[in-house]
Design a protein around this motif. Structure first.
Motif, PDB file in Angstrom:
ATOM      1  N   HIS A   9       5.281  -8.458   5.119  1.00 57.92           N
ATOM      2  CA  HIS A   9       5.350  -6.996   5.230  1.00 57.92           C
ATOM      3  C   HIS A   9       5.997  -6.560   6.553  1.00 57.92           C
ATOM      4  N   HIS A  69       1.970 -13.650   2.930  1.00 62.58           N
ATOM      5  CA  HIS A  69       2.166 -12.370   2.232  1.00 62.58           C
ATOM      6  C   HIS A  69       2.087 -11.214   3.224  1.00 62.58           C
ATOM      7  N   GLN A  87       2.179  -0.957   5.975  1.00 61.79           N
ATOM      8  CA  GLN A  87       1.627  -0.384   4.738  1.00 61.79           C
ATOM      9  C   GLN A  87       0.888   0.928   4.987  1.00 61.79           C
ATOM     10  N   LEU A 117      -1.636  -4.159  -2.184  1.00 64.61           N
ATOM     11  CA  LEU A 117      -2.121  -2.775  -2.229  1.00 64.61           C
ATOM     12  C   LEU A 117      -0.972  -1.778  -2.310  1.00 64.61           C
TER      13      LEU A 117
HETATM   14 NI    NI Z   1       0.861  -6.712   0.379  1.00 66.67          NI
END
Ligand code: NI
Length: 172
Positions: free
Chosen positions: A145, A141, A52, A100
């Motif tokens: 990613h 979760h 991320q 996010l």
């Molecule tokens: Ni996430």
């Protein structure tokens, strides 16, 4: 303190399979984790995965606020390096998730409610523990990613997907 830029859904940084961290004790990894903590707190959020912030490594950070674990104690801020998840039983539980990388949005996702986590910490020591309920959800979760999976890709009913700001309005 360094707040890093967070990739949003659609960015190629979120879509790849991340590479294992070769040396958890590398000072660069420690610096990355510190910056990820700053970034997560600034957002604010409760979890963040390295992809991320445009780093394709198998590394996540997360915490669970008090009152959100089954025992109510929460889970302290934790970094998981090269995490692996083993589902402990097939029971699924539905819950609302946000991310996010999809600011302002939320949706319902069914996930296994009981998992085992194996990972390394920043000293290279093995971590092994179990997580249930919301705690298990957060870890799954974040680890998704690392394999290019965002929570909408896990949703079976997109009717529950939308903008949080709209969902909290009274029906007209
Ligand atoms: Ni996430």
């Amino acid at each position: 303190m360094a707040v890093l830029k967070i990739a949003r859904m659609g960015h190629p940084a979120l879509m790849g399979i991340a590479e294992p961290v070769s040396d958890p004790r590398d000072p660069e990894i420690r610096r990355l984790v510190a910056d990820m903590v700053d970034t997560m707190r600034d957002a604010p959020g409760i979890g963040l995965a390295a992809p991320q912030v445009h780093v394709p490594l198998r590394l996540v950070i997360y915490m669970v606020p008090e009152g959100r674990t089954d025992d109510g104690e929460g889970h302290p801020l934790t970094a998981l390096i090269n995490p692996e998840i083993t589902v402990q039983d097939d029971a699924l539980e539905e819950g609302v998730e946000g991310c996010l990388s999809l600011p302002g949005m939320a949706g319902r996702v069914a996930r296994p409610r009981h998992i085992r986590i194996n990972a390394l910490d920043l000293d290279g020591n093995a971590l092994e523990y179990e997580a249930e309920g919301y705690h298990a959800r957060v870890v799954q979760h974040e680890c998704d990613h690392l394999d290019g999976i965002l929570y909408p890709m896990r949703m079976t009913d997109l009717a529950s997907f939308g903008y949080v700001e709209e969902m909290t309005k009274a029906p007209e």
